[in-house]
Design an enzyme around this catalytic site. Sequence first.
Site, PDB file in Angstrom:
ATOM      1  N   SER A 127      -8.861  24.619  29.554  1.00  0.00           N
ATOM      2  CA  SER A 127      -8.229  25.910  29.842  1.00  0.00           C
ATOM      3  C   SER A 127      -7.239  25.793  30.998  1.00  0.00           C
ATOM      4  CB  SER A 127      -9.278  26.962  30.194  1.00  0.00           C
ATOM      5  OG  SER A 127     -10.155  27.167  29.117  1.00  0.00           O
TER       6      SER A 127
HETATM    7  N1  SAH Z   1     -14.301  25.426  29.229  1.00  0.00           N
HETATM    8  C1  SAH Z   1     -13.537  24.441  28.519  1.00  0.00           C
HETATM    9  C2  SAH Z   1     -12.633  25.109  27.519  1.00  0.00           C
HETATM   10  C3  SAH Z   1     -12.603  24.342  26.264  1.00  0.00           C
HETATM   11  S1  SAH Z   1     -11.782  25.148  24.908  1.00  0.00           S
HETATM   12  C4  SAH Z   1     -12.747  23.564  29.459  1.00  0.00           C
HETATM   13  O1  SAH Z   1     -12.503  23.984  30.597  1.00  0.00           O
HETATM   14  O2  SAH Z   1     -12.376  22.460  29.087  1.00  0.00           O
HETATM   15  C5  SAH Z   1     -13.102  26.016  24.138  1.00  0.00           C
HETATM   16  C6  SAH Z   1     -14.297  25.214  23.736  1.00  0.00           C
HETATM   17  O3  SAH Z   1     -15.190  26.111  23.044  1.00  0.00           O
HETATM   18  C7  SAH Z   1     -14.011  24.082  22.764  1.00  0.00           C
HETATM   19  O4  SAH Z   1     -14.542  22.895  23.288  1.00  0.00           O
HETATM   20  C8  SAH Z   1     -14.722  24.511  21.468  1.00  0.00           C
HETATM   21  O5  SAH Z   1     -15.234  23.433  20.713  1.00  0.00           O
HETATM   22  C9  SAH Z   1     -15.834  25.396  22.016  1.00  0.00           C
HETATM   23  N2  SAH Z   1     -16.396  26.362  21.067  1.00  0.00           N
HETATM   24  C10 SAH Z   1     -15.771  27.082  20.108  1.00  0.00           C
HETATM   25  N3  SAH Z   1     -16.648  27.849  19.431  1.00  0.00           N
HETATM   26  C11 SAH Z   1     -17.874  27.611  19.983  1.00  0.00           C
HETATM   27  C12 SAH Z   1     -19.202  28.086  19.708  1.00  0.00           C
HETATM   28  N4  SAH Z   1     -19.476  28.956  18.739  1.00  0.00           N
HETATM   29  N5  SAH Z   1     -20.212  27.620  20.476  1.00  0.00           N
HETATM   30  C13 SAH Z   1     -19.999  26.721  21.475  1.00  0.00           C
HETATM   31  N6  SAH Z   1     -18.766  26.229  21.775  1.00  0.00           N
HETATM   32  C14 SAH Z   1     -17.716  26.667  21.041  1.00  0.00           C
END
Ligand code: SAH
Length: 213
Positions: A64
């Site tokens: 993010s």
């Molecule tokens: N907090 C992370 C953001 C990653 S992007 C960072 O700072 O790097 C969002 C993430 O949510 C992705 O890794 C994706 O695989 C995950 N995601 C999407 N749907 C999800 C779900 N139902 N349960 C758990 N994780 C999920």
Amino acid sequence: MKDTFKHQGMRKKLVETLKKKEIKDKSVLKAIGKIPRHLFMDSGFIDHAYVDKAFPIAADQTISQPYTVAFQSELMEVKPRDKVLEIGTGSGYQTAVLLELGAKVYSIERQQELFKKTSKFLPKIGYRAKKLIFGDGYKGMPEEAPFKSIIVTAGAPYVPNPLLSQLEIGGRLVIPVGDDVQVMTLFIRKGPKDFEKHEFGDFRFVPMLEDKN
Ligand code: SAH
């Protein structure tokens, strides 16, 4: 796995940028000033680590944007020892911010590749979450509930009921809600069935997907 003066200088500038964008919480700014974000990205992209932008990580996901991480963290109002749940561990950067804020962190990731990579990586640089699991964030983590706050770091087409019900009274859920564009939304649990809702403008996230992969 180096953190040099150059990186530290770039991080200071990033913190200044976030202050200009109205991030005020000193502990959040301090955490971002401390965490080596370049280590959370693949090595070829290190020059991009300290610009205020989201960036691709593995499995078609993104780390993010620092502003978004700061904004969501600020809305959570984390206090030391708060029990917090994160949906979407991804690179682990937001997890690290929560740990720097002193929270006990529980986090769920639905992409196995990322789950494996990040579970190995975080302890290597000294960040120890209470629990990282491979699972579906739509279900939350009922066995560990209730939580003081819950953060969703993927765009949710709707607000999953289990997340609301896993908040303690007074607890806060920070969740971007919407399909193509998401409205940053804060729910505060006022009573067993009573939730206060606040909205904070548009953001763009990768989608929150059902089930695990
Ligand atoms: N907090 C992370 C953001 C990653 S992007 C960072 O700072 O790097 C969002 C993430 O949510 C992705 O890794 C994706 O695989 C995950 N995601 C999407 N749907 C999800 C779900 N139902 N349960 C758990 N994780 C999920």
